[in-house]
Design a protein around this motif. Sequence first.
Motif, PDB file in Angstrom:
ATOM      1  N   LEU A 269       0.828  -1.204   0.000  1.00  0.00           N
ATOM      2  CA  LEU A 269       0.000   0.000   0.000  1.00  0.00           C
ATOM      3  C   LEU A 269       0.865   1.257   0.000  1.00  0.00           C
ATOM      4  O   LEU A 269       0.597   2.220  -0.727  1.00  0.00           O
ATOM      5  N   ARG A 270       1.913   1.247   0.824  1.00  0.00           N
ATOM      6  CA  ARG A 270       2.826   2.390   0.890  1.00  0.00           C
ATOM      7  C   ARG A 270       3.485   2.654  -0.452  1.00  0.00           C
ATOM      8  O   ARG A 270       3.549   3.804  -0.919  1.00  0.00           O
ATOM      9  N   ASP A 271       3.965   1.588  -1.103  1.00  0.00           N
ATOM     10  CA  ASP A 271       4.625   1.754  -2.399  1.00  0.00           C
ATOM     11  C   ASP A 271       3.653   2.304  -3.441  1.00  0.00           C
ATOM     12  O   ASP A 271       4.027   3.144  -4.274  1.00  0.00           O
ATOM     13  N   ASP A 272       2.412   1.835  -3.393  1.00  0.00           N
ATOM     14  CA  ASP A 272       1.397   2.324  -4.319  1.00  0.00           C
ATOM     15  C   ASP A 272       1.109   3.805  -4.070  1.00  0.00           C
ATOM     16  O   ASP A 272       0.982   4.601  -5.014  1.00  0.00           O
ATOM     17  N   LEU A 273       1.039   4.188  -2.803  1.00  0.00           N
ATOM     18  CA  LEU A 273       0.788   5.587  -2.453  1.00  0.00           C
ATOM     19  C   LEU A 273       1.907   6.484  -2.975  1.00  0.00           C
ATOM     20  O   LEU A 273       1.644   7.518  -3.615  1.00  0.00           O
ATOM     21  N   VAL A 274       3.144   6.103  -2.717  1.00  0.00           N
ATOM     22  CA  VAL A 274       4.280   6.922  -3.144  1.00  0.00           C
ATOM     23  C   VAL A 274       4.306   7.051  -4.661  1.00  0.00           C
ATOM     24  O   VAL A 274       4.461   8.155  -5.217  1.00  0.00           O
ATOM     25  N   ARG A 275       4.146   5.928  -5.354  1.00  0.00           N
ATOM     26  CA  ARG A 275       4.200   5.958  -6.818  1.00  0.00           C
ATOM     27  C   ARG A 275       3.131   6.876  -7.396  1.00  0.00           C
ATOM     28  O   ARG A 275       3.410   7.716  -8.267  1.00  0.00           O
ATOM     29  N   ARG A 276       1.909   6.761  -6.889  1.00  0.00           N
ATOM     30  CA  ARG A 276       0.803   7.530  -7.458  1.00  0.00           C
ATOM     31  C   ARG A 276       0.861   9.007  -7.067  1.00  0.00           C
ATOM     32  O   ARG A 276       0.507   9.881  -7.867  1.00  0.00           O
ATOM     33  N   VAL A 277       1.317   9.304  -5.857  1.00  0.00           N
ATOM     34  CA  VAL A 277       1.450  10.707  -5.448  1.00  0.00           C
ATOM     35  C   VAL A 277       2.505  11.405  -6.298  1.00  0.00           C
ATOM     36  O   VAL A 277       2.316  12.545  -6.753  1.00  0.00           O
ATOM     37  N   VAL A 278       3.630  10.727  -6.547  1.00  0.00           N
ATOM     38  CA  VAL A 278       4.686  11.329  -7.363  1.00  0.00           C
ATOM     39  C   VAL A 278       4.225  11.504  -8.808  1.00  0.00           C
ATOM     40  O   VAL A 278       4.643  12.436  -9.495  1.00  0.00           O
ATOM     41  N   GLU A 279       3.342  10.634  -9.275  1.00  0.00           N
ATOM     42  CA  GLU A 279       2.777  10.817 -10.612  1.00  0.00           C
ATOM     43  C   GLU A 279       1.941  12.086 -10.679  1.00  0.00           C
ATOM     44  O   GLU A 279       1.979  12.822 -11.671  1.00  0.00           O
ATOM     45  N   VAL A 280       1.184  12.357  -9.610  1.00  0.00           N
ATOM     46  CA  VAL A 280       0.332  13.546  -9.573  1.00  0.00           C
ATOM     47  C   VAL A 280       1.155  14.801  -9.319  1.00  0.00           C
ATOM     48  O   VAL A 280       0.907  15.863  -9.907  1.00  0.00           O
ATOM     49  N   VAL A 281       2.144  14.696  -8.429  1.00  0.00           N
ATOM     50  CA  VAL A 281       3.016  15.837  -8.083  1.00  0.00           C
ATOM     51  C   VAL A 281       4.454  15.427  -8.380  1.00  0.00           C
ATOM     52  O   VAL A 281       5.179  14.956  -7.487  1.00  0.00           O
ATOM     53  N   PRO A 282       4.908  15.563  -9.627  1.00  0.00           N
ATOM     54  CA  PRO A 282       6.245  15.081 -10.009  1.00  0.00           C
ATOM     55  C   PRO A 282       7.393  15.713  -9.218  1.00  0.00           C
ATOM     56  O   PRO A 282       8.477  15.121  -9.120  1.00  0.00           O
ATOM     57  N   SER A 283       7.171  16.899  -8.664  1.00  0.00           N
ATOM     58  CA  SER A 283       8.244  17.554  -7.910  1.00  0.00           C
ATOM     59  C   SER A 283       8.388  17.013  -6.491  1.00  0.00           C
ATOM     60  O   SER A 283       9.338  17.374  -5.783  1.00  0.00           O
ATOM     61  N   ALA A 284       7.458  16.160  -6.052  1.00  0.00           N
ATOM     62  CA  ALA A 284       7.516  15.613  -4.693  1.00  0.00           C
ATOM     63  C   ALA A 284       8.773  14.773  -4.514  1.00  0.00           C
ATOM     64  O   ALA A 284       9.193  14.051  -5.429  1.00  0.00           O
ATOM     65  N   VAL A 285       9.379  14.864  -3.337  1.00  0.00           N
ATOM     66  CA  VAL A 285      10.627  14.164  -3.029  1.00  0.00           C
ATOM     67  C   VAL A 285      10.401  13.222  -1.849  1.00  0.00           C
ATOM     68  O   VAL A 285       9.881  13.637  -0.805  1.00  0.00           O
ATOM     69  N   VAL A 286      10.789  11.979  -2.018  1.00  0.00           N
ATOM     70  CA  VAL A 286      10.676  11.001  -0.929  1.00  0.00           C
ATOM     71  C   VAL A 286      11.873  11.143  -0.001  1.00  0.00           C
ATOM     72  O   VAL A 286      13.026  11.154  -0.454  1.00  0.00           O
ATOM     73  N   ASN A 287      11.616  11.263   1.292  1.00  0.00           N
ATOM     74  CA  ASN A 287      12.678  11.403   2.290  1.00  0.00           C
ATOM     75  C   ASN A 287      12.922  10.090   3.012  1.00  0.00           C
ATOM     76  O   ASN A 287      11.989   9.325   3.252  1.00  0.00           O
ATOM     77  N   GLY A 288      14.155   9.861   3.403  1.00  0.00           N
ATOM     78  CA  GLY A 288      14.487   8.662   4.148  1.00  0.00           C
ATOM     79  C   GLY A 288      15.057   7.573   3.254  1.00  0.00           C
ATOM     80  O   GLY A 288      15.220   7.743   2.044  1.00  0.00           O
ATOM     81  N   SER A 289      15.348   6.444   3.845  1.00  0.00           N
ATOM     82  CA  SER A 289      15.952   5.325   3.126  1.00  0.00           C
ATOM     83  C   SER A 289      14.907   4.547   2.341  1.00  0.00           C
ATOM     84  O   SER A 289      13.801   4.308   2.830  1.00  0.00           O
ATOM     85  N   THR A 290      15.258   4.156   1.126  1.00  0.00           N
ATOM     86  CA  THR A 290      14.359   3.300   0.348  1.00  0.00           C
ATOM     87  C   THR A 290      14.541   1.836   0.708  1.00  0.00           C
ATOM     88  O   THR A 290      13.608   1.048   0.585  1.00  0.00           O
ATOM     89  N   GLU A 291      15.726   1.473   1.171  1.00  0.00           N
ATOM     90  CA  GLU A 291      16.028   0.078   1.500  1.00  0.00           C
ATOM     91  C   GLU A 291      15.761  -0.244   2.960  1.00  0.00           C
ATOM     92  O   GLU A 291      15.162  -1.285   3.283  1.00  0.00           O
ATOM     93  N   HIS A 292      16.209   0.627   3.860  1.00  0.00           N
ATOM     94  CA  HIS A 292      16.084   0.382   5.304  1.00  0.00           C
ATOM     95  C   HIS A 292      14.972   1.272   5.849  1.00  0.00           C
ATOM     96  O   HIS A 292      15.235   2.346   6.384  1.00  0.00           O
ATOM     97  N   ARG A 293      13.726   0.783   5.748  1.00  0.00           N
ATOM     98  CA  ARG A 293      12.600   1.658   6.061  1.00  0.00           C
ATOM     99  C   ARG A 293      11.431   0.850   6.618  1.00  0.00           C
ATOM    100  O   ARG A 293      11.228  -0.304   6.266  1.00  0.00           O
ATOM    101  N   LEU A 294      10.657   1.481   7.484  1.00  0.00           N
ATOM    102  CA  LEU A 294       9.432   0.867   7.983  1.00  0.00           C
ATOM    103  C   LEU A 294       8.458   0.643   6.829  1.00  0.00           C
ATOM    104  O   LEU A 294       8.349   1.496   5.935  1.00  0.00           O
ATOM    105  N   PRO A 295       7.719  -0.456   6.821  1.00  0.00           N
ATOM    106  CA  PRO A 295       6.812  -0.740   5.697  1.00  0.00           C
ATOM    107  C   PRO A 295       5.668   0.251   5.562  1.00  0.00           C
ATOM    108  O   PRO A 295       5.170   0.472   4.455  1.00  0.00           O
TER     109      PRO A 295
END
Length: 390
Positions: A269-295
């Motif tokens: 669900l988290r991955d789907d949220l991030v992918r779709r939000v960035v599609e809507v707002v391309p300038s959005a930046v994900v903070n934190g680790s992509t590998e070592h992260r809470l689900p």
Amino acid sequence: MSAYLDHAATTPVLPEAVAAMTDQLLRVGNASSLHASGRDARRVVEEARETIAAAVGCRPGEVVFTSGGTEADNLAVKGLWWARHDEDPRRRRILVSAIEHHAVLDAAHWLAEHEGAEVVLLEVDGEGRLDLAAFETALADDVALVSVMWANNEVGTLQPVEEVVALAHAHGVPVHTDAVQAVGQVPVDVGATGVDALTLTGHKLGGPCGVGALVVRRELPLTALQHGGGQERDVRSGTLDVPAIAAFATAVELAVGRREKYAARVGALRDDLVRRVVEVVPSAVVNGSTEHRLPGNAHLSFPGCEGDSLLMLLDAQGVECSTGSACSAGVPQASHVLLAMGCGDDHARSSLRFSLGHSSTPADVDAVVAAIGAAYERARRAGVVAGLSA
């Protein structure tokens, strides 16, 4: 109906935890009393202690019940520092990561202001991961304790706890970790990591507010914060809240038992949220680790707008999340976590945390995606007026 995406702040109480708490609320008995009702209450407490110990990989006698994570963090930081400093006055330094929860940071700074401690803030990289080389350099004979959180409450980054413990123990220094966000989301094992003290709390994993625990090795000296009847190994006096403790243990057992399925579902669900939000707002930046992260953690910055403004616009559309910045006396302040990660002030102030949990559904993600575009544009226009850089 609102879409609740603030599980990192608090989670809905699990029905099983409600049932366990209600059952005990209908009973009478002080766990310190010697009569039958008191013994029944004591049995509930000790069974809860065993349940939690089994879930996090420690001995039952190492579980000290508290009123929650803040008290447990304070007991660990102050109690360990006092005990260690009393044994050896040379041990004045406290090593804490720069992105700790304020329950740890403020406790350490209080000791510096009132007791003569020296606080050393440990650097993290751009993903919020501890710089192990710098940490090892900071270790010395004058260090009283180390406190490094298992998982960050804002950006969700996981720390290399086992490596931290190994390095600290090589210098004879005990390690405390705030695992409030981690238990039930990622594997947490006190025995396997060798950590000396660990904080967890009920309301982050489906239990009630107002109850938590500090797991601390029995052989480790710990000075009490409060005094009274001598409950909890004489390091945390006070009448035990039996109904809350029963619910807490139930929630911990369920959260840890369901962890793998939970992580897979919520992570998707988290991955789907991030992918779709960035599609809507391309300038959005994900903070934190992509590998070592809470689900369940999705932390994003939206350039050119105030996170607080975007938060309120989303709230008006029924989407509940949290800002990455704290508010003090009505003045927005940049997140100390993001600043420690090297982010600029505007970037830090434009952040939102979407945190999913056991009650999250695809409909919650849909609600965020449906609302974020218009909300961002409106907040960005307001940001331009305020002079924020995009």
